[in-house]
Design a protein around this motif. Sequence first.
Motif, mmCIF file in Angstrom:
data_model
loop_
_atom_site.group_PDB
_atom_site.id
_atom_site.type_symbol
_atom_site.label_atom_id
_atom_site.label_comp_id
_atom_site.label_asym_id
_atom_site.label_seq_id
_atom_site.Cartn_x
_atom_site.Cartn_y
_atom_site.Cartn_z
ATOM 1 N N ASP A 12 5.984 -1.077 -0.961
ATOM 2 C CA ASP A 12 4.229 -1.445 -1.174
ATOM 3 C C ASP A 12 3.634 -0.949 0.227
ATOM 4 O O ASP A 12 4.030 -1.002 1.064
ATOM 5 C CB ASP A 12 4.409 -3.002 -1.208
ATOM 6 N N ALA A 13 2.295 -0.647 -0.308
ATOM 7 C CA ALA A 13 1.452 -0.516 0.921
ATOM 8 C C ALA A 13 0.240 -1.483 0.586
ATOM 9 O O ALA A 13 -0.152 -1.546 -0.386
ATOM 10 C CB ALA A 13 0.830 0.866 0.820
ATOM 11 N N ILE A 14 0.036 -2.462 1.569
ATOM 12 C CA ILE A 14 -0.797 -3.436 1.339
ATOM 13 C C ILE A 14 -1.916 -3.540 2.556
ATOM 14 O O ILE A 14 -1.535 -3.350 3.611
ATOM 15 C CB ILE A 14 0.090 -4.821 1.362
ATOM 16 N N GLU A 15 -2.947 -3.841 2.114
ATOM 17 C CA GLU A 15 -4.004 -4.389 2.866
ATOM 18 C C GLU A 15 -4.769 -5.405 2.636
ATOM 19 O O GLU A 15 -5.299 -5.732 1.584
ATOM 20 C CB GLU A 15 -5.100 -2.990 2.818
ATOM 21 N N THR A 16 -4.954 -6.495 3.654
ATOM 22 C CA THR A 16 -5.677 -7.561 3.626
ATOM 23 C C THR A 16 -6.615 -7.685 4.759
ATOM 24 O O THR A 16 -6.452 -7.039 5.670
ATOM 25 C CB THR A 16 -4.747 -8.805 3.486
ATOM 26 N N VAL A 21 -0.038 -2.835 5.813
ATOM 27 C CA VAL A 21 1.360 -2.519 6.057
ATOM 28 C C VAL A 21 1.510 -1.117 5.100
ATOM 29 O O VAL A 21 1.066 -1.190 3.991
ATOM 30 C CB VAL A 21 2.384 -3.452 5.838
ATOM 31 N N ASP A 22 2.561 -0.554 5.296
ATOM 32 C CA ASP A 22 2.661 0.941 4.823
ATOM 33 C C ASP A 22 3.922 0.869 4.313
ATOM 34 O O ASP A 22 4.930 0.834 5.213
ATOM 35 C CB ASP A 22 2.339 2.285 5.539
ATOM 36 N N ARG A 23 4.270 1.296 3.049
ATOM 37 C CA ARG A 23 5.894 1.214 2.452
ATOM 38 C C ARG A 23 6.794 0.211 3.044
ATOM 39 O O ARG A 23 7.939 0.556 3.497
ATOM 40 C CB ARG A 23 6.294 2.837 2.998
ATOM 41 N N THR A 24 6.397 -0.880 2.847
ATOM 42 C CA THR A 24 7.246 -2.003 2.975
ATOM 43 C C THR A 24 8.089 -2.214 1.703
ATOM 44 O O THR A 24 7.398 -2.161 0.595
ATOM 45 C CB THR A 24 6.415 -3.239 3.730
ATOM 46 N N LEU A 25 9.270 -3.110 1.883
ATOM 47 C CA LEU A 25 9.877 -3.452 0.799
ATOM 48 C C LEU A 25 9.127 -4.578 0.130
ATOM 49 O O LEU A 25 8.676 -5.517 0.552
ATOM 50 C CB LEU A 25 11.195 -4.264 1.204
ATOM 51 N N SER A 81 0.335 0.170 -4.316
ATOM 52 C CA SER A 81 -0.241 0.095 -3.173
ATOM 53 C C SER A 81 -1.686 -1.021 -3.701
ATOM 54 O O SER A 81 -2.316 -0.544 -4.840
ATOM 55 C CB SER A 81 -1.066 1.293 -2.768
ATOM 56 N N GLY A 82 -2.103 -1.685 -2.881
ATOM 57 C CA GLY A 82 -3.205 -2.651 -3.287
ATOM 58 C C GLY A 82 -4.237 -3.293 -2.240
ATOM 59 O O GLY A 82 -3.531 -3.246 -0.792
ATOM 60 N N ARG A 83 -5.125 -3.569 -2.339
ATOM 61 C CA ARG A 83 -6.110 -4.052 -1.325
ATOM 62 C C ARG A 83 -6.625 -5.735 -1.691
ATOM 63 O O ARG A 83 -7.188 -5.590 -2.997
ATOM 64 C CB ARG A 83 -7.084 -3.070 -0.927
ATOM 65 N N TYR A 84 -6.636 -6.433 -0.733
ATOM 66 C CA TYR A 84 -7.119 -7.684 -0.827
ATOM 67 C C TYR A 84 -8.369 -7.982 -0.227
ATOM 68 O O TYR A 84 -8.527 -7.234 1.069
ATOM 69 C CB TYR A 84 -6.311 -8.694 -0.558
ATOM 70 N N THR A 92 -7.205 -5.374 -6.003
ATOM 71 C CA THR A 92 -7.652 -4.069 -6.215
ATOM 72 C C THR A 92 -6.334 -3.198 -6.031
ATOM 73 O O THR A 92 -5.701 -2.927 -4.901
ATOM 74 C CB THR A 92 -8.604 -3.207 -5.436
ATOM 75 N N THR A 93 -5.721 -2.680 -7.195
ATOM 76 C CA THR A 93 -4.762 -1.868 -7.240
ATOM 77 C C THR A 93 -5.022 -0.615 -6.853
ATOM 78 O O THR A 93 -6.076 0.114 -7.711
ATOM 79 C CB THR A 93 -3.957 -1.973 -8.489
ATOM 80 N N LEU A 94 -4.727 0.307 -5.798
ATOM 81 C CA LEU A 94 -5.186 1.429 -5.551
ATOM 82 C C LEU A 94 -4.126 2.371 -6.186
ATOM 83 O O LEU A 94 -4.546 3.714 -6.384
ATOM 84 C CB LEU A 94 -4.999 1.554 -3.964
ATOM 85 N N ALA A 95 -2.785 2.327 -6.322
ATOM 86 C CA ALA A 95 -1.726 3.073 -6.634
ATOM 87 C C ALA A 95 -0.607 2.273 -7.472
ATOM 88 O O ALA A 95 -0.249 1.394 -7.025
ATOM 89 C CB ALA A 95 -1.399 4.311 -5.854
ATOM 90 N N THR A 96 -0.445 2.961 -8.461
ATOM 91 C CA THR A 96 0.888 2.411 -8.986
ATOM 92 C C THR A 96 1.684 3.829 -9.658
ATOM 93 O O THR A 96 1.431 4.348 -10.447
ATOM 94 C CB THR A 96 0.855 1.528 -10.404
ATOM 95 N N GLU A 97 2.815 4.192 -8.749
ATOM 96 C CA GLU A 97 3.826 5.044 -9.224
ATOM 97 C C GLU A 97 5.091 4.800 -9.612
ATOM 98 O O GLU A 97 5.961 4.105 -8.802
ATOM 99 C CB GLU A 97 3.742 6.136 -7.943
ATOM 100 N N LEU A 98 5.324 4.594 -11.061
ATOM 101 C CA LEU A 98 6.594 4.073 -11.655
ATOM 102 C C LEU A 98 7.891 4.847 -10.912
ATOM 103 O O LEU A 98 9.010 4.156 -10.691
ATOM 104 C CB LEU A 98 6.592 4.010 -13.103
ATOM 105 N N ASN A 99 7.581 6.148 -10.845
ATOM 106 C CA ASN A 99 8.758 7.007 -10.364
ATOM 107 C C ASN A 99 9.971 6.821 -11.207
ATOM 108 O O ASN A 99 10.129 6.708 -12.338
ATOM 109 C CB ASN A 99 8.955 6.887 -8.658
ATOM 110 N N VAL A 100 11.146 6.439 -10.410
ATOM 111 C CA VAL A 100 12.471 6.096 -11.093
ATOM 112 C C VAL A 100 12.373 4.988 -11.999
ATOM 113 O O VAL A 100 13.254 4.844 -13.065
ATOM 114 C CB VAL A 100 13.566 5.800 -10.158
ATOM 115 N N PHE A 101 11.164 4.089 -12.010
ATOM 116 C CA PHE A 101 11.344 2.735 -12.853
ATOM 117 C C PHE A 101 10.823 3.513 -14.368
ATOM 118 O O PHE A 101 11.122 2.723 -15.224
ATOM 119 C CB PHE A 101 10.351 1.713 -12.440
#
Lengths: 302, 302
Positions: A12-16, A21-25, A81-84, A92-101
């Motif tokens: 997750d990349a999260i902004e509040t 934080v960038d690329r956190t579990l 990735s999202g911003r509060y 606000t969801t900035l990105a959703t990349e399903l990738n392997v999911f």
Amino acid sequence: MSLLVVGSVAFDAIETPHGKVDRTLGGAGSYFALAAAHFTPVRVVAVVGEDFTEKHKSVFRGRPIDLAGLEHAPGKTFFWSGRYGINMNERTTLATELNVFAGFNPSLPKAYLNSSAVFLGNIDPTLQRSVLRQIRPKPRVAGLDTMNYWIERTPAELRRTLKHVHILMINDEETRQLTGEHNLLRAAKHVFRMGPRALVIKRGEHGALMVTKEFVFSVPAYPLEVVRDPTGAGDSFAGGFMGYLAKAGRVNRQTLRSAMVYGSVLGSFAVEHFGVKRLATLTRREIESRARHFSKLTYFKL
Amino acid sequence: MSLLVVGSVAFDAIETPHGKVDRTLGGAGSYFALAAAHFTPVRVVAVVGEDFTEKHKSVFRGRPIDLAGLEHAPGKTFFWSGRYGINMNERTTLATELNVFAGFNPSLPKAYLNSSAVFLGNIDPTLQRSVLRQIRPKPRVAGLDTMNYWIERTPAELRRTLKHVHILMINDEETRQLTGEHNLLRAAKHVFRMGPRALVIKRGEHGALMVTKEFVFSVPAYPLEVVRDPTGAGDSFAGGFMGYLAKAGRVNRQTLRSAMVYGSVLGSFAVEHFGVKRLATLTRREIESRARHFSKLTYFKL
């Protein structure tokens, strides 16, 4: 009861307003497992990509979290990735990349097949059902989370899955969307006709409401002066709820009420720091102390 | 404690998905008095016009509601008209005609001057203060309601009035607007610096939250399958709250908590029918029975 969860393990990349934080579990599966493991062992079913290394698994180590069901697939791990804003209830969801999911088709390790408590995190209802079908005998308690995306796009599949679920755990808006009914008590009756015997409505800063055929129970949100990152609050709630129930070993009025409180407790800790950070440092003592505080929050004598 | 309320006595025209009423008795003062009178005698300070006849007063009769402070002025009675959609939390105001309320300058009957509990309904903060000033000795407990209109237009006057108030009773949005603080716990600290020692946040379908310097207390909304008309819910809450406190005769942790419950009980009854209809038929027995139900709604044992 042995507890299994299927849900995303992600970056997750999260902004509040309190930081970034960038690329956190992240991912529902991660929050759920870390919350539930404070009560009982958890079996995780999820998929990660080649970018998910042993280092990323370290937060799960030293806890009763079984990762035998964590599949490694070629490609990249699910990324969100999202911003509060200042109103932490809206994001606000900035990105959703399903990738392997995107190509995930969970096949349960043999040791998972006898799980007696199951939580189907917010993924494609077809996958949720496929996980449920592999478990024999049928789980004693199955909970499910879903969202507007599945309610709109795969309503028939969702209905088919709900038939086999005991506890539906969603928010106000999803409840209204799923049932076409604004009043939550009447909406719960619609839900009961779909299969579940209990509806847990997660209301963020307003707490949570449980409606069963027998009773209604309300728990407030724990009042916090600082909410740093609301990501994963609902998944941590679900983890605390199911973890407590699985540990209690019985599903009845009393354990369901306590599960609501422990769900709220875990949700309230999760939002104190970014990502899964707070859940990872949490102690059983802190959990019990906050649970007792919930009594004071609602106690009165007429 | 003797309880006085100043607030509007009005005619309302209301439309909800459940029906429509035209020129029914309304106004914060009416709802408050009818709710509080189930607990204790109430002294009403308000103004009505020539169109307000003996017939309109009939609903107050046979109850401990003193109308010596209900002034009759030339002109028409305050009129409000509004419409609710399927989401009963949001309403559209169609008309607000202040009429006789525009020139209102309350002068309290002599018998009212010793009131020990006072509720300043949502009117011009200058008028609220003028009522408070006339009471000697100072009331033991003073509550106040206000709204965005006064927070925006008369902030200095509102601050001057708040200095003399013990309990501020407003909603989430008003709390945030008044304090410039999104987090409600931190907002409460701002409110304490303005004068009040307790902040009661009315949250409609999400219940109510009380924050004092000593404790936080949360009460859910009573779950209802049918909400016919939300008008007056907050005023009935205030009436139940202040009526109970005045009857209890003491303001402490325990009476404040019970007051929150009785406030919620009265608010929940008010919305069951249009206008003041349900408050008028309500019995003490029904009130006590619903109050006991609130315990079940929130009770748990860890």
